[in-house]
Design an enzyme around this catalytic site. Structure first.
Site, short mmCIF file in Angstrom:
data_model
loop_
_atom_site.label_atom_id
_atom_site.label_comp_id
_atom_site.label_asym_id
_atom_site.label_seq_id
_atom_site.Cartn_x
_atom_site.Cartn_y
_atom_site.Cartn_z
N MET A 52 0.79 -1.13 -0.40
CA MET A 52 0.11 0.16 0.32
C MET A 52 1.03 1.59 0.08
SD MET A 52 -3.68 -0.87 2.31
CE MET A 52 -3.11 -0.66 3.98
N GLY A 53 2.59 0.99 -0.13
CA GLY A 53 2.91 1.96 -0.36
C GLY A 53 3.48 2.51 1.04
N HIS A 59 8.88 -3.55 3.61
CA HIS A 59 8.57 -3.53 2.11
C HIS A 59 10.23 -4.23 0.62
CE1 HIS A 59 5.13 -0.69 3.45
NE2 HIS A 59 4.72 -1.75 3.27
#
Ligand code: AMP
Length: 284
Positions: free
Chosen positions: A32-33, A39
């Site tokens: 989702m950034g 990440h």
């Protein structure tokens, strides 16, 4: 090849078709950034698993947020995210608008039943259907051979594994270790909501998890005793606890009496307006 940022699903599909036509395995990293090292570890993991092309998706998926959750204030930092992914040699960033993923008339869902019921499912009843629906769409758009998920979202990882098995999706699902800050706080895009005081209080989670782990290693198998060790560290600093659970690492069913040789401790709790989750798998 330099990194491209693409917004249109058909464009992503065409580019991924071309990768596959050239014999290249595609790896997918759905996010989702508001990216952090957690990440980035997923990007490295799909590469290590043999992906020659890496597609990262950045999509704050409205379908997986409940009505009173943080959809509107969720951090959106596409430029900084893209710079980090470029640095890592990611080939494609897919950053669709909600209307490109859910156009007028959209009415299909993918649901996984049992493993989504406890824990997050109790407090976020529509969450996992939102996740499995969007991940299925991303799988169909990108066509990856391998996709990476973090064990930070432990129940999500188990849910995706179940879905891929049940629906015969030809995708290897990686479950990557939780990346933590040096003081033990699990990295999360939501950590940026925390004030410095809350940031200190947040450490109660990892303290509790590690106390329970030490007790488990010392031979404690009583689920309630282990659960109490975690809860004791969280109940004071945190404003509200959703759950502290000692569960089977595969089914996520809560252990009611004595633990086997492998369990997962899972926590969700609130500090002010911020909800944090974390977990720790322990084995004898
Ligand atoms: P999110 O952007 O929060 O939806 O997360 C995207 C993916 O990154 C999910 O598979 C998460 O489990 C994973 N992830 C998030 N935080 C971490 C972390 N601290 N360590 C490992 N993976 C993570």
């Amino acid at each position: 090849m330099s990194l491209s940022v693409v917004h249109d699903p058909a464009d992503v599909r065409a580019r991924c078709d071309a990768f596959r036509a050239a014999g290249q395995r595609v790896g997918l990293v759905p996010t989702m950034g508001a990216l952090h090292e957690g990440h980035l570890s997923l990007v490295r993991a799909v590469r290590d698993a043999g992906a020659q092309r890496v597609v990262a998706t950045i999509f704050v998926n409205p379908l997986q947020f409940g009505q009173n959750e943080d959809l509107d204030r969720y951090p959106r930092t596409l430029e900084a995210d893209t710079a980090m992914l470029r640095e890592l040699g990611v080939d494609l960033v897919f950053a669709p608008a909600p209307s490109a993923m859910y156009p007028q008339g959209f009415q299909t869902e993918v649901s996984v039943h049992e493993v989504t019921k406890p824990l997050e499912g109790t407090f976020r009843p529509t969450h996992f259907t939102g996740v499995t629906t969007v991940v299925t769409k991303l799988f169909n758009i990108v066509g990856p051979s391998v996709a990476a998920f973090g064990r930070k979202d432990y129940q999500q990882w188990q849910t995706i594994r179940r879905m891929v098995t049940d629906l015969n999706m030809p995708i290897e699902v990686l479950g990557c270790p939780i990346v933590r800050e040096p003081d033990g706080l699990a990295m999360s895009s939501r950590n940026r909501y925390l004030s410095s005081e809350e940031r200190q209080k947040a450490l109660g989670i990892i303290r509790g998890l590690r106390k329970a782990e030490a007790a488990f290693r010392g031979g404690e198998r009583d689920a309630h005793a282990l659960q109490a060790l975690v809860t004791d560290e969280i109940k004071r600093p945190f404003d509200r606890i959703d759950y502290v659970s000692v569960a089977d690492p595969e089914t996520l069913v809560e252990v009611s009496e004595s633990c086997g040789d492998r369990v997962v401790f899972l926590v969700a709790a609130h500090l002010g307006g911020t909800r944090l989750i974390d977990n720790l798998v322990v084995e004898a």
